[in-house]
Design an enzyme around this catalytic site. Structure first.
Site, PDB file in Angstrom:
ATOM      1  N   HIS A 136       0.829  -1.216   0.000  1.00 15.53           N
ATOM      2  CA  HIS A 136       0.000   0.000   0.000  1.00 15.53           C
ATOM      3  C   HIS A 136       0.857   1.256   0.000  1.00 15.53           C
ATOM      4  O   HIS A 136       0.420   2.316  -0.437  1.00 15.53           O
ATOM      5  CB  HIS A 136      -0.992  -0.044   1.160  1.00 15.53           C
ATOM      6  CG  HIS A 136      -2.087  -1.040   0.884  1.00 15.53           C
ATOM      7  ND1 HIS A 136      -2.029  -2.332   1.322  1.00 15.53           N
ATOM      8  CD2 HIS A 136      -3.219  -0.928   0.138  1.00 15.53           C
ATOM      9  CE1 HIS A 136      -3.089  -2.987   0.875  1.00 15.53           C
ATOM     10  NE2 HIS A 136      -3.826  -2.165   0.164  1.00 15.53           N
ATOM     11  N   ASP A 194      -4.149  -8.521  -4.215  1.00 13.74           N
ATOM     12  CA  ASP A 194      -4.276  -9.607  -3.240  1.00 13.74           C
ATOM     13  C   ASP A 194      -4.464 -10.951  -3.913  1.00 13.74           C
ATOM     14  O   ASP A 194      -4.001 -11.967  -3.399  1.00 13.74           O
ATOM     15  CB  ASP A 194      -5.448  -9.328  -2.288  1.00 13.74           C
ATOM     16  CG  ASP A 194      -5.023  -8.372  -1.187  1.00 13.74           C
ATOM     17  OD1 ASP A 194      -3.967  -8.616  -0.572  1.00 13.74           O
ATOM     18  OD2 ASP A 194      -5.717  -7.366  -0.954  1.00 13.74           O
ATOM     19  N   CYS A 214      -9.493  -3.675 -10.392  1.00 15.27           N
ATOM     20  CA  CYS A 214      -9.027  -2.451  -9.717  1.00 15.27           C
ATOM     21  C   CYS A 214      -7.666  -2.627  -9.054  1.00 15.27           C
ATOM     22  O   CYS A 214      -7.206  -1.751  -8.334  1.00 15.27           O
ATOM     23  CB  CYS A 214     -10.069  -1.975  -8.697  1.00 15.27           C
ATOM     24  SG  CYS A 214     -10.345  -3.152  -7.380  1.00 15.27           S
TER      25      CYS A 214
END
Ligand code: PEP
Ligand code: MG
Length: 598
Positions: free
Chosen positions: A203, A471, A518
Site C-alpha cells: 500500500h 491480493d 481495480c
C-alpha cells in the site's frame, strides 16, 4: 563518483533532488546491558548527543535564510522545547544508571512511553506533536551514532525538491506525507521516494503512485549509502537510485525530465477522448482514490467513475473511529464531486499492512495478519462499526450513483451476512426517516482464489464484481505483496493468476454482471493488450495512470488482443507468457500504428 543502487521501480518517472533521510525512530535499536563501571561514560555520551543536537538547532537558528518558510522558526522552537524536556533528558539517564541500558535503548524506551502519552491526548494539535517528538528522537539517535542531523535545514530553500529516503514507510506514514508534505519546513516538495524494503503492490507503493511521484523500493543498504542532502536521481522506470551523479548523468536525466513533461502535456490532449479500441470496443476507465478530495483528480482525468474508493484511509492516523456523520460527509463529497458518474466505495479493508491506531494496542498482534482478521472479516467482527459505515454509505447514496464494494469475501455465508447487515442498516434509516437511494448495487472484490474458483456464490448474490489482483496474486502464489525478499516471485503473469482473472471475467459476464479490475495490473501499460484480450471492459487505476492507459487502449485491436490472450492462457510457464507478450505486443503495435496512420 556516481553510486547506483538497484531496487524495484514501483512508481514511474524520474526525479532529481536532495536526499531527506528519515530514520525509523525506534526500530532496530541495539540492546546492550552495561556493567556498573560503564554507566557513567554512557550517561556522558548521551549528554554529549543532546548537546550536539542543541548546537545544531542553534546553528540552524543563526542561519535561517530570509526566504525560509515562516513556520521554520516556530517549528525550531517546538523542537528545542522537546529536546530540553526533562522527560527526554533525565529519564534515559535514569534508565542507563538503574537498569544498565545503553543510551540508544534507554532513549527508545523513553520515547515509546512518551508516544503512548501523546496518543492518549484528546487535543488533536497536541497529538500531532508526536511527529515532532519522533523527529527530535531521530536526531538524538543520529548524534549518538556520530552523524549530524540538521545540515539540511540550513541549506534548504522553499519549494526545493526533496527525495525521501527511509528504511520502510507504512501506508499511514505515506498518508501523512500526502496530507502535510514532509516534516519540518512544509514548503518542501516531495519529488520521489526511495525505501530499503517494500514490494510493488504494497500500500506504500500504491500511495506513491497516487501522489504521482517516482518511487523505488527494495534498495537494500540505501540508508547506509545515502546521507542527508546528497543529490540523488530516482529512476522509477528502471528501479535505480543514483547517488552523487556526475554532470553527464545529471544532464541525461534532466533531458529525461523534460521529455517526461512533454509526454504529460501530449497525454493531456487525450483527456476528452473516450477509450475505444481500434475495432470499436468501448473500455471504461475509472479511478482508484484514497480520500474524498481525490475525486477532483479523477474528474480532471475525465474518469468514467470511481472504481475503488479505499475507505480505510479515512480511518487511519487517528485514535478514534470516524463517526457516521463524518463518514457520510466524506462519501457525499466524493459522490457530489463526481457529478452523477458511478462511485464505488469499498467498505473498510483494514488489517495486514493497514492498521487502525486505536486498535493496535487493544488487539494482540496476529502472526499472519494478511490471513487474519482483515477486511470484511474485521467488519463482521465489529458490527457497530460496520453498521455505522453502511448507514453513512446509504445516506450518501441519495447524492449520486453509489455502489458498495465489499473486500476479501471468500464464501457464500459471508456474502449473506453482509447483505443482512445492509438490509438492517436500511431498516434503521427508514426508522430514522433518513433518505437513501432505492437501489444501491452491492459488489464483491474477487481477491481470494476461493472467490474466483467458487464464483457462483458471488454471481448469484451480488450486482457486480471487482478483481483485486494485488491480493489475488498474493494469495494465489503465497507471496507477501509487501516483502521485497520475495518480490521476484510476485508475478501477475503466472498462469494460475491469468486463469483466475479470465474465469472471473467470463463467469461475471455470463451472469450479466459488470466485472472491473481495480488492482495495480489495471494501471500497467504493458498489460493493457492482454487484459482487453481477456475480455475486460472496466479498468480502475490511479487518476495519474489513466491517460497512459487511455493511450494504450486507443492502440489496441480487440480481435488481435483476444488471440494474444488465448495464446497466453494456453501457456504453463510465466516466462513463456512474458516472451509471447513482448513479441506479439511489438508486432501488434507496429501493425496498429500502420492501420492508424492509414
Ligand atoms: C487489490 O487487492 O487488488 C486491491 C485493489 O485492494 P488493496 O490493494 O487495497 O488491497
Ligand atoms: Mg485487496
Amino acid at each position: 563518483m556516481t553510486l547506483a543502487l538497484h531496487g524495484t521501480g514501483v512508481s514511474r518517472g524520474v526525479a532529481i533532488g536532495r536526499a531527506w533521510c528519515i530514520e525509523a525512530a525506534f526500530d532496530d535499536v541495539e540492546h546492550r546491558t552495561l556493567a556498573e563501571a560503564e554507566r557513567d561514560d554512557e550517561i556522558q555520551r548521551y549528554q554529549r548527543a543532546l548537546d550536539d543536537v542543541r548546537e545544531e538547532f542553534a546553528q540552524v537558528r543563526r542561519h535561517i535564510p530570509d526566504d525560509a518558510p515562516p513556520e521554520l522558526p516556530a517549528l525550531l522552537q517546538v523542537h528545542e522545547m522537546i529536546l530540553a524536556d526533562p522527560a527526554l533528558v533525565a529519564q534515559p539517564m535514569q534508565l542507563v544508571r538503574t537498569r544498565g541500558m545503553n543510551a540508544e535503548w534507554a532513549l527508545a524506551e523513553t520515547a515509546g512511553m512518551l508516544v503512548e502519552q501523546f496518543d492518549a491526548m484528546d487535543d488533536p494539535y497536541l497529538r500531532e506533536r508526536k511527529q515532532d517528538l519522533m523527529q527530535v528522537v531521530a536526531r538524538v539517535r543520529k548524534a549518538l551514532a556520530g552523524r549530524s542531523a540538521l545540515r539540511r535545514i540550513v541549506h534548504a530553500t522553499p519549494d526545493e525538491a526533496r527525495i525521501l529516503v527511509a528504511p520502510d514507510l507504512a501506508p499511514a506514514d505515506m498518508l501523512h506525507f500526502r496530507h502535510e508534505g514532509v516534516d519540518a519546513p512544509h514548503a518542501f516538495r516531495i519529488a520521489a521516494f526511495c525505501t530499503e524494503f517494500g514490494g510493488r503492490t504494497s500500500h506504500t507503493a500504491i500511495l506513491a503512485r497516487s501522489m504521482n511521484v517516482p518511487a523505488v523500493v527494495g534498495t537494500h543498504g540505501a540508508m547506509q549509502r545515502i546521507e542527508d542532502d546528497d543529490i540523488i536521481v530516482i529512476d522509477g522506470d528502471a528501479g535505480v537510485v543514483l547517488v552523487d551523479p556526475d554532470e553527464a548523468t545529471l544532464a541525461f536525466y534532466r533531458a529525461k525530465l523534460d521529455a517526461q513533461a512533454t509526454e504529460r502535456s501530449t497525454l493531456n490532449a487525450l483527456t476528452v477522448r473516450r477509450a475505444v479500441t481500434l475495432d470499436g470496443r468501448v473500455i471504461s476507465l475509472n479511478a482508484n482514490i484514497e480520500l474524498p478530495e481525490d475525486a477532483y483528480a479523477a474528474m480532471d482525468a475525465n474518469a468514467d467513475g470511481i472504481g475503488l474508493f479505499r475507505s480505510e484511509f479515512l480511518f487511519m492516523n487517528r485514535n478514534e473511529l470516524p463517526s457516521e456523520d463524518e463518514q457520510f460527509e466524506a462519501y457525499r463529497t466524493a459522490l457530489v464531486a463526481m457529478e452523477g458518474r458511478p462511485v464505488t466505495i469499498r467498505t473498510l479493508d483494514i488489517g495486514a499492512d493497514k492498521t487502525l491506531q486505536h486498535d493496535e494496542a487493544a488487539r494482540p498482534a496476529s502472526d499472519n495478519p494478511a490471513l487474519g482478521l482483515r477486511a470484511i472479516r474485521y467488519s463482521l467482527a465489529e458490527p457497530a462499526m460496520f453498521g455505522a459505515q453502511l448507514r453513512a454509505l446509504l445516506r450518501a447514496s441519495a447524492y449520486g450513483r453509489l455502489r458498495i464494494l465489499v473486500p476479501m469475501l471468500s464464501c457464500a455465508a459471508e456474502i449473506d451476512a453482509v447483505l443482512a447487515h445492509i438490509a438492517q442498516a436500511k431498516n434503521e434509516l427508514i426508522d430514522r426517516r433518513q433518505a437513501f437511494a432505492p437501489k444501491v448495487p452491492v459488489g464483491g472484490m474477487v481477491e481470494v482464489p476461493a472467490a474466483a474458483l467458487a464464483i457462483r456464490a458471488f454471481t448469484s448474490r451480488l450486482d457486480f464484481l471487482s478483481i483485486g489482483t494485488n491480493d489475488l496474486i498474493q494469495y494465489t502464489l503465497a507471496i507477501d505483496r509487501a516483502d521485497s525478499r520475495v518480490a521476484d516471485l510476485y508475478d501477475p503473469l503466472h498462469p494460475a493468476v491469468l486463469q483466475l482473472i479470465s474465469q472471473t471475467i467470463h463467469s461475471g459476464a455470463s451472469a450479466g454482471l459488470d466485472v472491473a479490475l481495480c488492482g495495480e495490473m489495471a494501471g500497467d501499460i504493458e498489460l493493457t493488450d492482454l487484459l482487453v484480450g481477456l475480455g475486460l471492459t472496466q479498468f480502475s487505476m490511479h487518476p495519474a495512470q489513466l491517460p497512459y492507459i487511455k493511450r494504450a487502449v486507443l492502440d489496441v485491436h480487440y480481435g488481435r488482443a483476444k488471440l494474444l490472450a488465448d495464446q497466453a492462457l494456453a501457456q504453463a510457464d510465466a516466462r513463456d507468457i512474458r516472451r509471447l507478450l513482448a513479441l506479439v505486443n511489438a508486432t501488434l503495435k507496429d501493425d496498429e500504428r500502420r492501420i492508424n496512420e492509414a
